[in-house]
Design an enzyme around this catalytic site. Structure first.
Site, short mmCIF file in Angstrom:
data_model
loop_
_atom_site.label_atom_id
_atom_site.label_comp_id
_atom_site.label_asym_id
_atom_site.label_seq_id
_atom_site.Cartn_x
_atom_site.Cartn_y
_atom_site.Cartn_z
N LEU A 75 4.64 82.22 113.13
CA LEU A 75 3.93 80.96 113.28
C LEU A 75 3.07 80.66 114.15
CD1 LEU A 75 7.21 78.92 111.74
CD2 LEU A 75 5.25 79.96 110.38
N HIS A 77 -0.40 80.60 116.24
CA HIS A 77 -1.75 80.24 115.98
C HIS A 77 -2.68 81.68 116.54
CE1 HIS A 77 -0.53 76.14 115.52
NE2 HIS A 77 -1.70 76.00 114.56
N MET A 112 3.31 81.70 124.22
CA MET A 112 3.75 82.96 123.58
C MET A 112 2.95 83.96 123.93
SD MET A 112 6.40 81.78 122.22
CE MET A 112 6.75 83.47 121.20
N GLU A 113 1.52 83.89 124.15
CA GLU A 113 0.79 84.90 124.66
C GLU A 113 1.34 85.55 125.97
OE1 GLU A 113 -1.00 83.01 121.35
OE2 GLU A 113 0.21 82.26 123.22
N ASP A 127 9.30 102.85 127.65
CA ASP A 127 8.75 103.97 126.93
C ASP A 127 8.55 104.95 127.47
OD1 ASP A 127 8.25 105.43 124.24
OD2 ASP A 127 6.05 104.98 124.96
#
Length: 157
Positions: A75, A77, A112-113, A127
């Site tokens: 959700l 953007h 969120m970024e 990793d």
């Protein structure tokens, strides 16, 4: 406590409508870490891992992830970010500290970024080092600061 904005009155998930918001300068800063054996940190710091320069690869991975956050989080953007900075530093005896800052002028925040950048940078370190250290831990990934928008300036206490 504020309402959850990603649900409508019937409880269905929705993307928040930001079309009526004013575009403002926005910034978010997030942090996290990867804990590893001191010997692994020495390999990372000295750039002696077979896969290459772990911190530079993780920096690029974090930047790339921030740019694709809208594709990863259902959700969110999709945003045209103005800047993303990812900083990684050895924190002896056993950690790599990660910080990401995302900026834009827009109608919605960039928390969120910044959080995605830290998360993917940490996963990239994991990793690249897992062949020599299976005991690594990814530490708390959290929002440290945000500025801009209706909710104002926030700094973690």
């Amino acid at each position: 406590m504020a309402e959850l904005t990603h649900f409508d009155d019937a409880g269905a998930a929705r993307m928040v409508d930001v079309s009526g918001k004013e575009a403002t300068s926005r910034m978010a800063r997030a942090s996290g870490w990867v804990r590893m054996a001191p010997a692994t940190l020495a390999l990372v710091s000295d750039r002696r891992l077979a896969k290459g320069d772990v911190l530079e690869v993780a920096r690029l991975a974090g930047i790339m992830a921030a740019k694709r956050t809208g594709e990863l989080i259902p959700l969110c953007h999709p945003l045209g970010l103005d800047a993303v900075e990812v900083r990684l530093a050895a924190a002896p005896p056993d950690r790599v500290a990660i910080e990401a800052i995302a900026r834009l002028v827009g109608r919605t925040g960039v928390e969120m970024e910044a959080l995605t950048a830290v998360s993917v940078a940490a996963l990239t370190i994991y990793d690249m080092c897992k062949a020599v250290d299976r005991e690594m831990e990814i530490g708390p990934i959290r929002l440290e600061e945000k500025a801009g928008g209706r909710s104002g300036h926030y700094v973690r206490r």
